[in-house]
Design a protein around this motif. Structure first.
Motif: not given
Length: 179
Positions: A96-98, A105-111, A126-140
């Motif tokens: 599994y990776k992103a 955002l491209n996701l490989n999730l075993g499908f 952002e994806t600091p490594n293939p198994t982490e996803i960081l989602i950032k923005g100003i609107d909660k």
């Protein structure tokens, strides 16, 4: 007419501009600007030099709850335009990776096929490594919604824990059936 203040005043930082309009409130800060429609049916918003005060026009439960909701929305808007919001997702599973390319955002999730998620324009992923996803923005709300949408492609399953989970989420692993 008497007013009931049910929340403490909201402090406005020096770098933030607040404008009250007939339809709602506009907040501009170093990271961007946000606008929120506010129904002023049972509330009154007053602005002093560096504080916002939200008051209920009557003491009904609905009016007091609306004041609390408006207070939370405005506080989150001010925090968003000054610091921003961030959600972190972890991907657990073999293979599994992103990865991010542009605003996709491209996701490989075993499908049998990869999943391509189109990220809204005011959200950064952002994806600091293939198994982490960081989602950032100003609107909660948008940051949380994007995180929930990405997580919904493969929720953590209860037997092995494979899937996409929030960083601080605890997945309870069930015991398999025994013969």
């Amino acid at each position: 007419m008497s007013f009931y203040t049910t929340t403490k005043p909201i402090e406005i930082p020096k770098l933030v501009e607040v404008q009250l309009t007939e339809l709602g409130i506009a907040i501009k800060g170093p990271l961007g600007s946000l606008f929120q429609l506010i129904d002023v049916h049972n509330t009154k918003i007053e602005m002093s030099s560096n504080y916002l005060t939200i008051q209920a026009l009557n003491s009904s439960k609905q009016a007091r709850s609306i004041v609390g909701t408006i207070n939370a929305l405005i506080s989150n808007m001010i925090r968003g335009v000054t610091n921003g919001f961030e959600k972190k997702l972890l991907i657990v599973g073999v293979g599994y990776k992103a990865q991010v390319s542009g605003n996709i955002l491209n996701l490989n999730l075993g499908f049998s096929h990869p999943i391509s998620y189109s990220v809204p324009e005011d959200i950064k992923v952002e994806t600091p490594n293939p198994t982490e996803i960081l989602i950032k923005g100003i609107d909660k709300q948008k940051v949380g919604q994007v995180a929930a949408d990405v997580r919904s492609y493969r929720r953590p399953e209860p037997y092995k824990g494979k899937g996409i989970r929030y960083f601080d989420e605890k997945v309870i692993i069930k015991e398999t059936k025994k013969k």
